[in-house]
Design a protein around this motif. Structure first.
Motif, PDB file in Angstrom:
ATOM      1  N   ASN A 154     -15.667 -42.977   9.821  1.00 20.45           N
ATOM      2  CA  ASN A 154     -15.409 -41.980   8.793  1.00 20.45           C
ATOM      3  C   ASN A 154     -14.206 -42.340   7.945  1.00 20.45           C
ATOM      4  OD1 ASN A 154     -17.573 -40.465   9.524  1.00 20.45           O
ATOM      5  ND2 ASN A 154     -16.423 -39.090  10.882  1.00 20.45           N
ATOM      6  N   SER A 155     -13.301 -43.098   8.460  1.00 21.35           N
ATOM      7  CA  SER A 155     -12.125 -43.498   7.692  1.00 21.35           C
ATOM      8  C   SER A 155     -12.432 -44.614   6.706  1.00 21.35           C
ATOM      9  CB  SER A 155     -11.010 -43.938   8.640  1.00 21.35           C
ATOM     10  OG  SER A 155     -11.430 -45.065   9.404  1.00 21.35           O
ATOM     11  N   LEU A 156     -13.674 -45.195   6.760  1.00 21.37           N
ATOM     12  CA  LEU A 156     -14.061 -46.259   5.826  1.00 21.37           C
ATOM     13  C   LEU A 156     -14.749 -45.717   4.580  1.00 21.37           C
ATOM     14  CD1 LEU A 156     -15.522 -48.860   8.356  1.00 21.37           C
ATOM     15  CD2 LEU A 156     -13.214 -48.784   7.400  1.00 21.37           C
ATOM     16  N   TYR A 157     -15.010 -44.420   4.561  1.00 22.55           N
ATOM     17  CA  TYR A 157     -15.774 -43.827   3.464  1.00 22.55           C
ATOM     18  C   TYR A 157     -14.921 -42.814   2.710  1.00 22.55           C
ATOM     19  CZ  TYR A 157     -19.778 -45.768   5.919  1.00 22.55           C
ATOM     20  OH  TYR A 157     -20.653 -46.636   6.527  1.00 22.55           O
ATOM     21  N   GLN A 158     -15.313 -42.658   1.472  1.00 22.99           N
ATOM     22  CA  GLN A 158     -14.761 -41.558   0.662  1.00 22.99           C
ATOM     23  C   GLN A 158     -15.923 -40.832   0.016  1.00 22.99           C
ATOM     24  OE1 GLN A 158     -11.140 -42.035  -1.730  1.00 22.99           O
ATOM     25  NE2 GLN A 158     -12.325 -41.288  -3.489  1.00 22.99           N
ATOM     26  N   VAL A 169     -18.473 -48.901  -7.733  1.00 17.94           N
ATOM     27  CA  VAL A 169     -18.959 -50.177  -8.239  1.00 17.94           C
ATOM     28  C   VAL A 169     -19.555 -50.927  -7.049  1.00 17.94           C
ATOM     29  CG1 VAL A 169     -18.402 -52.343  -9.388  1.00 17.94           C
ATOM     30  CG2 VAL A 169     -17.231 -50.227 -10.053  1.00 17.94           C
ATOM     31  N   ALA A 170     -20.874 -51.150  -7.064  1.00 19.64           N
ATOM     32  CA  ALA A 170     -21.572 -51.885  -6.009  1.00 19.64           C
ATOM     33  C   ALA A 170     -21.302 -51.292  -4.630  1.00 19.64           C
ATOM     34  CB  ALA A 170     -21.197 -53.353  -6.034  1.00 19.64           C
ATOM     35  N   GLY A 171     -21.144 -49.979  -4.593  1.00 22.76           N
ATOM     36  CA  GLY A 171     -20.940 -49.280  -3.338  1.00 22.76           C
ATOM     37  C   GLY A 171     -19.492 -49.115  -2.924  1.00 22.76           C
ATOM     38  N   TRP A 172     -18.540 -49.665  -3.635  1.00 22.54           N
ATOM     39  CA  TRP A 172     -17.108 -49.556  -3.318  1.00 22.54           C
ATOM     40  C   TRP A 172     -16.437 -48.542  -4.235  1.00 22.54           C
ATOM     41  CZ3 TRP A 172     -15.316 -51.843   1.009  1.00 22.54           C
ATOM     42  CH2 TRP A 172     -16.073 -52.889   1.568  1.00 22.54           C
ATOM     43  N   VAL A 173     -15.400 -47.939  -3.743  1.00 27.71           N
ATOM     44  CA  VAL A 173     -14.662 -46.925  -4.483  1.00 27.71           C
ATOM     45  C   VAL A 173     -13.514 -47.603  -5.233  1.00 27.71           C
ATOM     46  CG1 VAL A 173     -13.310 -44.811  -4.329  1.00 27.71           C
ATOM     47  CG2 VAL A 173     -15.263 -45.151  -2.813  1.00 27.71           C
ATOM     48  N   PHE A 174     -13.462 -47.385  -6.559  1.00 25.79           N
ATOM     49  CA  PHE A 174     -12.398 -47.936  -7.388  1.00 25.79           C
ATOM     50  C   PHE A 174     -11.577 -46.792  -7.964  1.00 25.79           C
ATOM     51  CE2 PHE A 174     -14.900 -51.676  -7.003  1.00 25.79           C
ATOM     52  CZ  PHE A 174     -14.083 -52.753  -7.312  1.00 25.79           C
ATOM     53  N   ASN A 175     -10.261 -47.021  -7.924  1.00 31.34           N
ATOM     54  CA  ASN A 175      -9.323 -46.054  -8.491  1.00 31.34           C
ATOM     55  C   ASN A 175      -9.126 -46.386  -9.967  1.00 31.34           C
ATOM     56  OD1 ASN A 175      -7.249 -44.349  -9.156  1.00 31.34           O
ATOM     57  ND2 ASN A 175      -6.013 -44.815  -7.327  1.00 31.34           N
ATOM     58  N   SER A 262     -10.889 -50.306  -1.157  1.00 31.03           N
ATOM     59  CA  SER A 262     -11.409 -50.815   0.129  1.00 31.03           C
ATOM     60  C   SER A 262     -12.150 -49.738   0.924  1.00 31.03           C
ATOM     61  CB  SER A 262     -10.284 -51.413   0.987  1.00 31.03           C
ATOM     62  OG  SER A 262      -9.659 -52.480   0.307  1.00 31.03           O
ATOM     63  N   LEU A 263     -12.586 -48.720   0.233  1.00 31.49           N
ATOM     64  CA  LEU A 263     -13.376 -47.665   0.867  1.00 31.49           C
ATOM     65  C   LEU A 263     -14.782 -47.687   0.284  1.00 31.49           C
ATOM     66  CD1 LEU A 263     -10.838 -44.685   0.821  1.00 31.49           C
ATOM     67  CD2 LEU A 263     -11.403 -46.175   2.749  1.00 31.49           C
ATOM     68  N   LEU A 264     -15.723 -47.468   1.150  1.00 35.14           N
ATOM     69  CA  LEU A 264     -17.095 -47.381   0.702  1.00 35.14           C
ATOM     70  C   LEU A 264     -17.371 -45.995   0.144  1.00 35.14           C
ATOM     71  CD1 LEU A 264     -18.892 -49.182   3.680  1.00 35.14           C
ATOM     72  CD2 LEU A 264     -18.556 -50.083   1.369  1.00 35.14           C
ATOM     73  N   GLU A 265     -18.197 -45.973  -0.879  1.00 35.78           N
ATOM     74  CA  GLU A 265     -18.582 -44.696  -1.462  1.00 35.78           C
ATOM     75  C   GLU A 265     -19.516 -43.984  -0.491  1.00 35.78           C
ATOM     76  OE1 GLU A 265     -17.811 -41.951  -3.859  1.00 35.78           O
ATOM     77  OE2 GLU A 265     -17.431 -43.874  -4.848  1.00 35.78           O
ATOM     78  N   GLY A 266     -19.129 -42.802  -0.110  1.00 40.70           N
ATOM     79  CA  GLY A 266     -19.917 -42.066   0.862  1.00 40.70           C
ATOM     80  C   GLY A 266     -20.754 -40.987   0.221  1.00 40.70           C
ATOM     81  N   TYR A 267     -21.981 -40.856   0.683  1.00 36.05           N
ATOM     82  CA  TYR A 267     -22.927 -39.864   0.198  1.00 36.05           C
ATOM     83  C   TYR A 267     -23.400 -39.029   1.384  1.00 36.05           C
ATOM     84  CZ  TYR A 267     -23.344 -42.509  -4.200  1.00 36.05           C
ATOM     85  OH  TYR A 267     -23.077 -43.149  -5.392  1.00 36.05           O
TER      86      TYR A 267
END
Length: 1218
Positions: A154-158, A169-175, A262-267
């Motif tokens: 759970n700490s790898l997702y946002q 972007v391609a499944g990664w979270v960008f600030n 460095s977090l994966l986009e979570g759905y």
């Protein structure tokens, strides 16, 4: 009498029951008035020739019977618990198949029983290892097995939409909070539109960026961006994205000033269902919008395209999971890598099923364990504060009428002519006996069959409980082995010094063999007998046979019974008997003659009271104890209701005995109660220091919690009280508890074959007794009473502690294995005593693994502190387990010093939870007592209590009914009297002088008759004698040697105490005098004797024997010392003894230095007896001088100051002026 008795004993091997009475019914419950029995109230008894079934007894733990159980028959041996096939043995062989007998013989294990014990030990250790592995896996490995990511994914997702300044972007979270605004792309506007939305299509991409997409299918060959070559759509209606941004490289990200978090986009599944053209394959969220935009219509013959459109169209309201659809065919499964790499938008961030299960199990286990710990703590506090305080209150309902202790319980052996159900010894005969010529005389107690002392008939089935009072008749059993004089004296002194009436307690000491303790100069029996003020009427005891616990020649044993009083430092004279097991003659050269173990010492008492309760066949030892207990206490042994068992190195507190008895009085359902055991030598060494907290918490936490359920699994043998028999709630019958034949038979087993049985019987007698009592009476209660306290000496060296805990741990494991199978214990499911026993069993077995995991947990927590609540759960659990008992100590004792003892215990926790259990488990096959008790010259072995060196083909110990023994006793007295007369006829009247059989054998001192003073021809017969047969018959000689050669009714000695008041003195309707009248009486004196109800001689409390005195006169000085008898003094004793309902310690005049002699030490005399006048006046209607007044004296006549006009209060009583 219904008939004549035959002196021949009943066959020993007969199992046929004697006629029994039916259960008690109606009638005579409790009177509404108060103290005395209700007039006309009776307990109706029926006649039956069959033994009624009391209940269905549980299957015995040891040697279960193959035939219906009968209390009068021993338990037969059985081949196995489940018929002929013993599954436990079979399992042990399967577990140790790799160790055949030949291999075991190489290592010195050659005997068959030793090999079997070794196999069972290995099997038990294997079970312990498996359980430990299961606990270790559940604790440390289950999380990793079900959730390989460690539960931190759970700490790898946002979550999508959580942070407003983010894009995907391609499944990664960008600030994008610092992004630079582009002409064609506004990151801030996109973030405000939907935080975290996928913008992968805005970047320029080529086929070289996706090497997984090499297929010619449309999902892989569709162009990525709109270019000059693809200015038109791939199809007639499709469109392609413009791709205004450069390739997805770090340089591009830096140029745009967007940063990868460095977090994966979570759905979530709901978000996927709400988003158009989104679907999920194997947890990966795919944005299929560009594909659908480029290919708006279905592609004919493309299975992947058909599947994509089917999922997007048919699952619009669900999570659109296409995992199963794509994995069921090979061609579609090959498309998964390309789809995941090209259309990835993020991942499902809900916890995986494995992680969910692992987390759920963690929280459930936390709740259960923490709940048990908290509930134990709270319930222990409630019991200590509230419940136990009510149990120690004195009883308040003593005015009711209930069944008498003289009534035997349902199933007892009795004559069919017995309509009241009372014991045969309570049916006293009339004081008017018949002579041979048919004339009546006043009988003497030494020549009648009256067994109830003081001539008080006690055959009424009902009794007012006020006569017994709040203090029940209690026997205090002290088992001795090799203890020193200081330990034994301290124990007996503490019992005698309790604030419990001496008239209600009996100290029962059992010396387990002729043993000399290590470092002692005297043997244990010599030490014990030397402490007692022996009663001279019994003389020197003779060895009496009984059936012991053992096999082979050890099955038979002999014991000597010493009787007297123990005089404490504070003046208590407590009735005491000492049973010394001396062994058979063949054991004279043994190192421990007579030794049969502590269990046998307890069974001496249990068998005795069981046979008394059921009127079962008695051994010679039982009959000898019966006579001496009756004489010392003033009541027959069936009046005893409770038994306190104390070890010889334990000292009880002064009020402990009263508290325990009050607890028994409060609740009839309580069958056993123990007090708190404290350590007397807590500061002697570090070994004793680490035991203080363990002793305290095992009582106030564990046993207090178990007491709420009424299921204390172990009543410590050093300080526990058991109920011998209990009244039913309706007060109309008795329920034997400790002396129940099933319990006694199972506890007395000696033939054990498996390691499990040996651990039950040979190591923990106290726990095994508690186990079989809970199995037999699951609805009754074993409780702990914190108000009753004692102190004991704990092991002070590590080797002794190791030996003690080895026995305790192994016994605990095996007894809990049996208790967990008892289904009808108190409670249900998780809130039952059975569940608590199961947790205790598992907790005991996995102690080594638990302490190892605890160490690993503490070390890991120091190296890597927990970062979340889930990670901190094990530490919270450990803090609760260790911290709550500390709080309990503070609120219970209010002594901060116990916190220091707890710290000592925690420091030694590896010893308690690892060293001791591991050592105990590996020594499952060691049945010796080790270093706990050492005997001078003893070599410790593992043979237990069995002796297979001798062949045992049957018992030589006679077992006979009390009626038969009593008949033989009276015949022996008559035979001795006949022999005396024959010798006097041949050698003269002075043949038997002070040195004759009377003095040496204890038959009556210097009196010229075994039957006491009186007419030579006035022999009175009893109901237990037969008029046929010679006094020198051979059959009488057979049993004469098995009967003690003394006469307990000899009037040369003080009479037994009057233990029960006849009735409340409120029933005497006398005239009430005022103060003036009483003052006038005191001034002038009074000539009238006291009322007959208060006379110390004659018929004091009804018809019966005369307590050794002739009716209407004081006893002759030939029969007692002058300073031992005073009419005024005895009258004062009688009045003060029953001034209230509470009994008082009887002031018996005899001491250890008392002598039966005509030379008397008067306080103001010359020390010699006065000369009597000549002549013989018998106390009969046809006496020698013919005066017929019935006030005759002994053969030497009266003293000079005696008169013939004694009104019954004493010679020459003329009143006393003050």
């Amino acid at each position: 009498m219904p008939g004549k008795y035959n002196d021949a004993p009943l066959p020993f091997t007969s199992t046929a029951p004697l006629p029994n009475r039916k259960p008690t019914i109606g009638g005579g419950g409790s009177s509404s008035g108060g103290g005395g029995p209700t007039r006309g109230a009776t307990l109706k008894r029926g006649k039956t020739l069959t033994r009624p079934e009391r209940h269905v007894a549980p299957v015995p733990l040891i040697a279960p019977p193959t035939q219906p159980f009968s209390p009068s028959s021993p338990l037969p041996e059985s081949g196995g618990r489940f018929g002929e096939l013993d599954w436990w043995r079979l399992w042990s062989y399967v577990t140790t198949w790799w160790a055949p007998p030949v291999v075991l013989g190489w290592f010195g294990i050659k005997e068959r029983q030793s090999r079997q014990a070794w196999r069972e030990k290995v099997t038990l250790c294997w079970i312990a290892i498996v359980l430990g592995a299961i606990v270790g896996f559940v604790t440390m490995g289950l999380q990793k097995a079900l959730c390989p990511d460690g539960g931190v994914q759970n700490s790898l997702y946002q979550r999508l939409g959580k942070d407003e300044m983010t894009l995907g972007v391609a499944g990664w979270v960008f600030n994008v909070s610092t992004s630079k605004t582009q002409e064609t792309v506004d990151f801030y506007a996109l973030s405000n539109q939907m935080a975290g939305q996928d913008i992968t299509n805005l970047f320029t991409r080529t086929s070289a960026d996706y090497p997984q997409c090499t297929a010619s299918a449309r999902y892989a060959s569709t162009p990525y961006c709109k270019t000059s070559t693809t200015s038109t759509s791939s199809s007639s209606n499709g469109t392609l994205p413009d791709c205004p941004l450069d390739k997805m490289t770090d340089a591009t990200y830096d140029a745009l000033a967007i940063h990868n978090s460095s977090l994966l986009e979570g759905y979530s599944w709901d978000q996927v269902a709400a988003l158009k053209n989104y679907m999920v394959i194997d947890g990966m969220v795919l944005n299929m919008g560009p594909y659908i935009d480029a290919n708006p219509t279905a592609i004919k013959g493309d299975e992947v395209d058909f599947a994509i459109r089917q999922v997007l169209s048919n699952q619009s309201e669900s999570g659109k999971d296409a995992t199963r659809l794509f994995y069921h065919r090979k061609d579609m499964q090959d498309a998964i890598p390309c789809l995941r790499s090209r259309y990835a938008a993020g991942r499902i961030d809900k916890i995986a099923p494995g992680c969910f299960v692992a987390t759920l199990f963690l929280y459930v286990s936390l709740g259960v364990i923490l709940g048990v710990v908290v509930v134990r703590f709270v319930m222990a506090c409630i019991f200590n504060w509230f419940i136990s305080a009510r149990l120690v209150r004195p009883p308040s309902d003593l005015a009711r009428t209930a069944i008498s202790p003289a009534v035997m319980p349902e199933g007892a052996n009795m004559s069919i002519h017995n309509k009241t159900g009372t014991a045969p010894w309570s049916n006293s005969t009339s004081s008017k006996q018949k002579l041979k010529n048919g004339k009546k005389i006043n009988g003497f107690p030494n020549s009648s069959s009256t067994t109830l002392v003081n001539g008080s008939p006690n055959n009424e089935p009902l009794i007012s409980l006020s006569r017994i009072g709040a203090e029940l008749f209690a026997v205090c059993l002290v088992t001795c082995y090799s203890e020193g004089e200081d330990s034994i004296r301290g124990t007996i002194e503490s019992i005698a010094a309790t604030n419990y009436s001496d008239a209600r307690k009996l100290i029962w000491v059992v010396c387990d063999g002729m043993i000399t303790g290590h470092g002692e100069k005297m043997s244990t029996p010599d030490i014990c007998v030397g402490m007692m003020d022996a009663d001279p009427r019994f003389g020197n005891p003779m060895p009496m046979g009984y059936i012991a616990v053992g096999s082979g020649a050890k099955r038979e044993n002999r014991a000597m019974v010493y009787a007297g009083h123990y005089v404490s430092k504070n003046g208590h004279r407590t009735p005491t008997i000492i049973v010394v097991k001396c062994g058979m003659p063949s054991e004279a050269r043994d190192k421990k003659p007579g030794n049969r173990g502590k269990r046998d010492s307890q069974l001496v008492l249990m068998n005795f009271f069981s046979r008394v309760t059921y009127n079962d066949r008695m051994s010679p030892l039982d009959f000898d104890i019966f006579r001496k207990v009756q004489t010392l206490m003033g009541v027959t042994p069936d009046f005893f209701e409770v038994c306190l068992m104390v070890d010889a190195d334990t000292k009880i507190y002064p009020d402990s005995l009263k508290h325990l008895v009050n607890c028994m009085n409060r609740d009839n359902m309580i069958m056993g109660v123990c007090g708190e055991t404290r350590i007397a030598n807590k500061r002697q060494s570090w070994v004793t220091a680490i035991q203080v907290y363990e002793y305290f918490i095992s009582h106030h936490h564990v046993k207090a919690f178990e007491s709420v359920f009424g299921g204390v699994t172990c009543l410590p043998g050093c300080f526990s009280m058991y109920r011998i028999k209990a009244r039913k709630d309706t007060d109309n019958d008795w329920v034997p508890i400790l002396v129940k034949p099933e319990i006694v038979a199972e506890y007395s087993q000696s033939e054990v074959h498996t390691l499990h049985q040996k651990n039950l019987l040979l190591l923990g007698e106290d726990r095994f007794l508690s186990t079989i009592m809970l199995r037999t009476f699951p609805r009754r209660k074993n409780i702990f009473l914190p108000q009753a306290k004692c102190r004991t000496v704990a092991p002070d060296t590590f080797s002794v502690l190791l030996s003690q805990r080895r026995r305790w741990i192994n016994s605990t494991v095996h007894n809990l294995m049996e208790l967990v199978r008892v289904r009808n214990l108190c409670g249900t499911f998780c809130f039952s005593m059975q569940f608590v026993v199961f947790m205790d069993l598992v907790g005991t077995v996995v102690l080594p693994v638990a302490i190892s995991l605890t160490g690993v947990l503490i070390i890991n927590s120091i190296i890597d502190p927990p970062k979340s609540f889930q990670e901190a759960i094990p530490l919270m659990l450990l803090a609760a387990v260790l911290g709550l008992p500390a709080i309990l100590i503070l609120i219970t004792t209010r002594k901060v010093i116990y916190i220091a003892w707890m710290i000592c215990y925690l420091i030694a926790l590896p010893i308690w939870n690892f060293v001791l259990p591991v050592y105990s488990f590996w020594h499952f096959d060691d049945f010796s007592w080790g270093e706990t008790r050492r005997v001078e010259g003893e070599i410790v072995s593992k043979a237990g209590h069995d002796d297979k060196t001798a062949v045992f083909e049957g018992t030589t110990i006679p077992l006979r009914r009390w009626e038969d023994w009593e008949k033989s006793r009276l015949r022996k007295l008559r035979r001795e009297e006949k022999r005396r007369r024959e010798m006097e006829r041949q050698f003269g009247a002075g043949f038997h002088g002070p040195g004759g059989p009377g003095a040496a054998g204890g038959y009556g001192g210097d009196s010229d008759s075994l039957l006491g003073p009186g007419p030579r021809g006035a022999w009175t017969r009893s109901d237990y004698e037969s008029d046929s047969g010679s006094v020198f018959g051979s059959e009488e000689d057979v049993w004469g040697a098995e009967i003690g050669g003394y006469n307990e009714h000899n009037p040369a000695f003080p009479p037994p105490p009057v233990a029960l008041p006849p009735q409340s003195y409120d029933d005497y309707n006398g005239q009430t005098l005022g103060m003036d009248e009483m003052a006038a009486i005191l001034d002038s004196g009074f000539d009238d004797p006291p009322p007959p109800a208060f006379r110390p001689n004659g018929h004091v409390y009804g018809s019966g024997a005369n307590n050794g005195f002739n009716s209407g006169q004081a006893p002759s000085p030939l029969q007692r010392h002058q300073h031992d008898f005073s009419p005024h003094h005895q009258h004062q004793q009688q009045q003060s003894r029953y001034a209230g309902n509470e009994p008082r310690t009887p002031d018996l005049p005899t001491t250890g230095d008392s002598m039966s002699s005509s030379v008397e030490s008067r306080p103001a005399g010359s020390g010699h007896a006065k000369k009597r006048s000549g002549g013989v006046r018998y106390n009969t209607n046809n006496n020698a001088n013919g005066n017929g007044n019935g006030n005759g004296y002994g053969p030497l006549g009266p003293l000079s100051n005696d008169t013939d006009t004694d009104p019954g209060w004493g010679s020459g009583f003329k009143g006393r002026k003050l």
